[in-house]
Design a protein around this motif. Structure first.
Motif, PDB file in Angstrom:
ATOM      1  N   ASP A 168       0.805  -1.218   0.000  1.00 56.60           N
ATOM      2  CA  ASP A 168       0.000   0.000   0.000  1.00 56.60           C
ATOM      3  C   ASP A 168       0.840   1.271   0.000  1.00 56.60           C
ATOM      4  O   ASP A 168       0.319   2.372   0.181  1.00 56.60           O
ATOM      5  N   ALA A 169       2.146   1.125  -0.204  1.00 58.05           N
ATOM      6  CA  ALA A 169       3.011   2.303  -0.241  1.00 58.05           C
ATOM      7  C   ALA A 169       2.753   3.117  -1.499  1.00 58.05           C
ATOM      8  O   ALA A 169       2.380   2.579  -2.552  1.00 58.05           O
ATOM      9  N   ALA A 170       2.975   4.407  -1.386  1.00 59.90           N
ATOM     10  CA  ALA A 170       2.747   5.288  -2.538  1.00 59.90           C
ATOM     11  C   ALA A 170       3.638   4.900  -3.710  1.00 59.90           C
ATOM     12  O   ALA A 170       3.257   5.033  -4.881  1.00 59.90           O
ATOM     13  N   GLU A 171       4.847   4.366  -3.389  1.00 58.03           N
ATOM     14  CA  GLU A 171       5.786   3.995  -4.447  1.00 58.03           C
ATOM     15  C   GLU A 171       5.275   2.833  -5.301  1.00 58.03           C
ATOM     16  O   GLU A 171       5.740   2.601  -6.419  1.00 58.03           O
ATOM     17  N   ALA A 172       4.313   2.071  -4.747  1.00 58.22           N
ATOM     18  CA  ALA A 172       3.793   0.912  -5.474  1.00 58.22           C
ATOM     19  C   ALA A 172       2.743   1.299  -6.503  1.00 58.22           C
ATOM     20  O   ALA A 172       2.383   0.486  -7.362  1.00 58.22           O
ATOM     21  N   ARG A 173       2.229   2.527  -6.430  1.00 58.78           N
ATOM     22  CA  ARG A 173       1.124   2.947  -7.291  1.00 58.78           C
ATOM     23  C   ARG A 173       1.429   2.763  -8.779  1.00 58.78           C
ATOM     24  O   ARG A 173       0.635   2.205  -9.536  1.00 58.78           O
ATOM     25  N   GLU A 174       2.598   3.261  -9.212  1.00 60.65           N
ATOM     26  CA  GLU A 174       2.923   3.208 -10.635  1.00 60.65           C
ATOM     27  C   GLU A 174       3.027   1.771 -11.110  1.00 60.65           C
ATOM     28  O   GLU A 174       2.537   1.420 -12.197  1.00 60.65           O
ATOM     29  N   LEU A 175       3.658   0.907 -10.295  1.00 64.05           N
ATOM     30  CA  LEU A 175       3.797  -0.495 -10.667  1.00 64.05           C
ATOM     31  C   LEU A 175       2.431  -1.166 -10.779  1.00 64.05           C
ATOM     32  O   LEU A 175       2.174  -1.923 -11.724  1.00 64.05           O
ATOM     33  N   VAL A 176       1.536  -0.879  -9.840  1.00 58.50           N
ATOM     34  CA  VAL A 176       0.190  -1.463  -9.880  1.00 58.50           C
ATOM     35  C   VAL A 176      -0.550  -1.009 -11.121  1.00 58.50           C
ATOM     36  O   VAL A 176      -1.206  -1.806 -11.797  1.00 58.50           O
ATOM     37  N   ARG A 177      -0.448   0.285 -11.452  1.00 58.61           N
ATOM     38  CA  ARG A 177      -1.115   0.788 -12.656  1.00 58.61           C
ATOM     39  C   ARG A 177      -0.590   0.067 -13.903  1.00 58.61           C
ATOM     40  O   ARG A 177      -1.346  -0.266 -14.817  1.00 58.61           O
ATOM     41  N   ASP A 178       0.729  -0.178 -13.945  1.00 48.60           N
ATOM     42  CA  ASP A 178       1.312  -0.861 -15.102  1.00 48.60           C
ATOM     43  C   ASP A 178       0.815  -2.312 -15.186  1.00 48.60           C
ATOM     44  O   ASP A 178       0.550  -2.824 -16.286  1.00 48.60           O
ATOM     45  N   ILE A 179       0.708  -2.977 -14.051  1.00 49.64           N
ATOM     46  CA  ILE A 179       0.238  -4.361 -14.031  1.00 49.64           C
ATOM     47  C   ILE A 179      -1.211  -4.430 -14.491  1.00 49.64           C
ATOM     48  O   ILE A 179      -1.585  -5.271 -15.320  1.00 49.64           O
ATOM     49  N   ILE A 180      -2.045  -3.543 -13.946  1.00 49.25           N
ATOM     50  CA  ILE A 180      -3.464  -3.524 -14.347  1.00 49.25           C
ATOM     51  C   ILE A 180      -3.587  -3.220 -15.831  1.00 49.25           C
ATOM     52  O   ILE A 180      -4.381  -3.848 -16.548  1.00 49.25           O
ATOM     53  N   GLY A 181      -2.801  -2.282 -16.318  1.00 51.90           N
ATOM     54  CA  GLY A 181      -2.858  -1.932 -17.731  1.00 51.90           C
ATOM     55  C   GLY A 181      -2.433  -3.085 -18.623  1.00 51.90           C
ATOM     56  O   GLY A 181      -3.080  -3.367 -19.638  1.00 51.90           O
ATOM     57  N   GLN A 182      -1.324  -3.773 -18.247  1.00 52.35           N
ATOM     58  CA  GLN A 182      -0.858  -4.892 -19.062  1.00 52.35           C
ATOM     59  C   GLN A 182      -1.845  -6.053 -19.033  1.00 52.35           C
ATOM     60  O   GLN A 182      -2.087  -6.705 -20.055  1.00 52.35           O
ATOM     61  N   ALA A 183      -2.443  -6.312 -17.863  1.00 53.51           N
ATOM     62  CA  ALA A 183      -3.454  -7.372 -17.773  1.00 53.51           C
ATOM     63  C   ALA A 183      -4.655  -7.042 -18.652  1.00 53.51           C
ATOM     64  O   ALA A 183      -5.193  -7.907 -19.342  1.00 53.51           O
ATOM     65  N   GLY A 184      -5.062  -5.781 -18.647  1.00 48.10           N
ATOM     66  CA  GLY A 184      -6.174  -5.364 -19.485  1.00 48.10           C
ATOM     67  C   GLY A 184      -5.877  -5.521 -20.960  1.00 48.10           C
ATOM     68  O   GLY A 184      -6.736  -5.949 -21.734  1.00 48.10           O
ATOM     69  N   ARG A 185      -4.636  -5.194 -21.354  1.00 51.67           N
ATOM     70  CA  ARG A 185      -4.265  -5.345 -22.771  1.00 51.67           C
ATOM     71  C   ARG A 185      -4.198  -6.821 -23.157  1.00 51.67           C
ATOM     72  O   ARG A 185      -4.620  -7.208 -24.251  1.00 51.67           O
ATOM     73  N   THR A 186      -3.682  -7.651 -22.271  1.00 53.93           N
ATOM     74  CA  THR A 186      -3.558  -9.073 -22.582  1.00 53.93           C
ATOM     75  C   THR A 186      -4.920  -9.723 -22.747  1.00 53.93           C
ATOM     76  O   THR A 186      -5.141 -10.528 -23.657  1.00 53.93           O
ATOM     77  N   ALA A 187      -5.849  -9.383 -21.855  1.00 55.51           N
ATOM     78  CA  ALA A 187      -7.185  -9.991 -21.885  1.00 55.51           C
ATOM     79  C   ALA A 187      -8.196  -9.141 -22.628  1.00 55.51           C
ATOM     80  O   ALA A 187      -9.389  -9.464 -22.620  1.00 55.51           O
ATOM     81  N   GLU A 188      -7.740  -8.058 -23.244  1.00 50.52           N
ATOM     82  CA  GLU A 188      -8.634  -7.152 -23.975  1.00 50.52           C
ATOM     83  C   GLU A 188      -9.765  -6.651 -23.088  1.00 50.52           C
ATOM     84  O   GLU A 188     -10.894  -6.481 -23.529  1.00 50.52           O
ATOM     85  N   GLY A 189      -9.461  -6.441 -21.795  1.00 50.88           N
ATOM     86  CA  GLY A 189     -10.452  -5.880 -20.890  1.00 50.88           C
ATOM     87  C   GLY A 189     -11.552  -6.833 -20.465  1.00 50.88           C
ATOM     88  O   GLY A 189     -12.513  -6.421 -19.831  1.00 50.88           O
ATOM     89  N   ASP A 190     -11.417  -8.123 -20.787  1.00 50.66           N
ATOM     90  CA  ASP A 190     -12.453  -9.106 -20.462  1.00 50.66           C
ATOM     91  C   ASP A 190     -12.234  -9.605 -19.030  1.00 50.66           C
ATOM     92  O   ASP A 190     -11.261 -10.332 -18.768  1.00 50.66           O
ATOM     93  N   PRO A 191     -13.137  -9.286 -18.062  1.00 44.68           N
ATOM     94  CA  PRO A 191     -12.922  -9.700 -16.669  1.00 44.68           C
ATOM     95  C   PRO A 191     -12.952 -11.209 -16.488  1.00 44.68           C
ATOM     96  O   PRO A 191     -12.269 -11.752 -15.631  1.00 44.68           O
ATOM     97  N   VAL A 192     -13.760 -11.908 -17.282  1.00 42.92           N
ATOM     98  CA  VAL A 192     -13.809 -13.368 -17.181  1.00 42.92           C
ATOM     99  C   VAL A 192     -12.468 -13.966 -17.570  1.00 42.92           C
ATOM    100  O   VAL A 192     -11.942 -14.866 -16.910  1.00 42.92           O
ATOM    101  N   LEU A 193     -11.896 -13.463 -18.647  1.00 46.74           N
ATOM    102  CA  LEU A 193     -10.602 -13.953 -19.104  1.00 46.74           C
ATOM    103  C   LEU A 193      -9.512 -13.636 -18.081  1.00 46.74           C
ATOM    104  O   LEU A 193      -8.599 -14.441 -17.856  1.00 46.74           O
ATOM    105  N   LEU A 194      -9.608 -12.476 -17.439  1.00 47.01           N
ATOM    106  CA  LEU A 194      -8.642 -12.122 -16.402  1.00 47.01           C
ATOM    107  C   LEU A 194      -8.691 -13.124 -15.246  1.00 47.01           C
ATOM    108  O   LEU A 194      -7.646 -13.548 -14.737  1.00 47.01           O
ATOM    109  N   VAL A 195      -9.886 -13.497 -14.831  1.00 44.88           N
ATOM    110  CA  VAL A 195     -10.020 -14.470 -13.744  1.00 44.88           C
ATOM    111  C   VAL A 195      -9.438 -15.818 -14.155  1.00 44.88           C
ATOM    112  O   VAL A 195      -8.765 -16.494 -13.373  1.00 44.88           O
ATOM    113  N   LYS A 196      -9.703 -16.229 -15.389  1.00 49.48           N
ATOM    114  CA  LYS A 196      -9.153 -17.502 -15.857  1.00 49.48           C
ATOM    115  C   LYS A 196      -7.623 -17.455 -15.907  1.00 49.48           C
ATOM    116  O   LYS A 196      -6.941 -18.434 -15.558  1.00 49.48           O
ATOM    117  N   MET A 197      -7.077 -16.330 -16.365  1.00 46.16           N
ATOM    118  CA  MET A 197      -5.631 -16.182 -16.397  1.00 46.16           C
ATOM    119  C   MET A 197      -5.043 -16.316 -14.999  1.00 46.16           C
ATOM    120  O   MET A 197      -4.047 -17.013 -14.795  1.00 46.16           O
TER     121      MET A 197
END
Length: 516
Positions: A168-197
């Motif tokens: 929960d440190a402020a320094e982790a924010r950018e890394l979390v945003r990058d992870i969420i963004g890459q996951a969204g690109r990989t699964a094309e924003g599909d939440p079901v596919l994200l859960v399966k991954m």
């Protein structure tokens, strides 16, 4: 025999969206419509669909298929001959797949390195042999993958963990945003596919090793994402819970006989509101309120009937998602099952206050599970509450989905879809307005205006056949999907007071099938 679009989708292996698209471009227009406006496909339509899919499998574009069909129907015997030849080629590819998998097996046994491409290329050759993903999902994953990006992110996570950086440190924010963004690109924003991954990473050590994420890294990511959501999303308490409780209480006084008997309903609304209901019940009989009251009562009865049947089948865990001021746990004589009430922390605190004021004790088999559906993982909250993942459970989710974005609804359902076989889920949802009558659409607008005025607008709706297709793709089997007419016949038939359940919302009951 005519098929509705959902039936045709399931039998043909296509999606409802694909059939909608074929209709929109004039490639496959249904021969008829039901009285309710549903598309109906006959034998000619199915034969045309077979020709479309056959030509598509031969590499023809939809435009080319449309032109070919407009010039005259291709002869099905010729198409079938071509399909036989294509299946022969597919058999040869299956043999090649077998050889490739055998080579991968030997490389693993010899502790030789394997690459993501090795596995995805093998998976890309799989058709009916897929363990985790459908053919369409795997194709999307292959298009969206970026192994270098994931390895770079894995390295950054390892560095954060090694440095002792708090999730929960402020320094982790950018890394979390990058992870969420890459996951969204990989699964094309599909939440079901994200859960399966994520399920694949959780269960397959070899895949984790290939991508570069350890269990410790995944745990850190979970905590960091949860912290990010807490900081970036506003709290959304279930303010409608009191309104639902009020309608349940009014039902006990206004409707004779009651559809749903709840002797604790009046106590749960508090002394002031109880007095208003008793002194002026007519105020709850105006406008859309009778319909809302009927909907709430029917939904509550349907949920408890389904749980009683599930209990009789041997299920021993009952999870109420968005429990609000539900009183089942305090009314039931069953003290052997385990009941989990999941809700927003603010709503849950208010409920516990009401229980204390009314002198109603929580039974020992009840567990309160605080959760904001848009900010915390359901699985994480249940695990912390002592929920047994190795035992089947009954999940009820009443009056919640319409207040959540579609992606959040599907993500929650995807989490539930990986529960142990034999589990069941019952929830209601807002029906797509295109499936409603003019009167129902006006009623829907009035309900939505009321909800929005209270600060909780409706955010999602579903077309029944499309939802059935999505549920089937998650692995659910639909037991029933009930609209207003069916629910009225089941629970309100023969009444003299005119109570009816509209089609604005529907109730669907699904199960995770056991192995045969």
């Amino acid at each position: 025999m005519s098929l509705r679009i959902g039936e045709l989708a399931r039998k043909s292996g296509l999606t409802v969206r694909t059939l909608h698209h074929y209709d929109a471009i004039g490639l496959l227009t249904p021969s008829g419509r039901s009285d309710a406006g549903y598309r109906l496909y006959d034998r000619k339509d199915v034969m045309r669909l077979h020709a479309i899919q056959a030509l598509k499998s031969f590499g023809c574009s939809l435009a080319e298929i449309g032109q070919a069909l407009s010039r005259g129907k291709p002869e099905l015997p010729d198409i079938l001959d071509r399909q036989v030849r294509a299946l022969d080629a597919q058999a040869r590819r299956a043999i090649a797949l077998k050889d490739r998998l055998a080579r991968l097996r030997e490389r693993m046994r010899n502790k030789e390195g394997t690459d993501v491409d090795d596995w995805l290329e093998a998976l890309g050759m799989l058709h009916v042999y897929r363990q985790y993903f459908s053919e369409e999902e795997l194709m999307r994953l292959r298009q969206g993958r970026d192994k270098d990006a994931w390895r770079e992110l894995a390295g950054r996570v390892d560095a954060a963990v090694s440095a002792g950086q708090e999730p929960d440190a402020a320094e982790a924010r950018e890394l979390v945003r990058d992870i969420i963004g890459q996951a969204g690109r990989t699964a094309e924003g599909d939440p079901v596919l994200l859960v399966k991954m994520r399920g694949l990473l959780d269960r397959e050590e070899r895949v984790r090793a290939t991508v570069g994420f350890s269990q410790a890294a995944l745990a850190w990511i979970d905590a960091a994402v949860a912290a990010y959501r807490r900081d970036c999303r506003p709290a959304v308490p279930s303010g409608t819970a009191l309104g639902v409780a009020t309608l349940r209480a009014a039902h006990q006084l206004l409707d004779d006989p009651p559809v749903f008997v709840d002797p604790l309903a009046l106590a749960m609304v508090g002394p002031g509101r109880e007095a208003v209901i008793r002194n002026d019940p007519a105020r709850f009989a105006a406008g859309t309120l009778p319909g809302l009251r009927a909907s709430v009562a029917v939904r509550a009865r349907c949920v408890e009937d389904a749980w009683a049947a599930a209990r009789a089948r041997g299920l021993g865990q009952y999870v109420i998602l968005g429990a609000g001021f539900d009183t089942f746990a305090y009314r039931t004589a069953d003290r052997d099952s385990r009941i989990f009430e999941v809700d927003h922390p603010g709503t849950q605190a208010k409920k516990r206050q009401r229980l204390a004021e009314a002198g109603i004790a929580a039974p020992e088999n009840l567990v309160f599970v605080p959760l904001d559906f848009e900010r915390r993982t359901l699985a994480e909250a249940l695990d912390a509450a002592g929920f047994r993942r190795d035992e089947p459970a009954f999940f009820s989710w009443p009056g919640v989905t319409m207040y959540l974005p579609e992606a959040t609804v599907l993500e929650t359902l995807a989490v539930l879809s990986v529960m142990v076989a034999g589990s069941e889920v019952l929830f209601d949802y807002a029906a797509d307005p295109e499936t409603l009558s003019e009167a129902e659409r006006k009623g829907r607008e009035a309900i939505m205006d009321r909800a929005a005025a209270g600060g909780e607008p409706w955010k999602s709706c579903f077309e029944p056949a499309d939802l059935a297709d999505r549920l089937a793709r998650m692995g659910f089997v639909v037991i029933e999907d009930l609209g207003g007419a069916e629910l009225t016949r089941r629970y309100l038939a023969g009444r003299s007071d005119g109570l009816r359940k509209s089609g604005v919302s529907r109730i669907v009951h699904v199960t995770i099938p056991r192995s045969s």
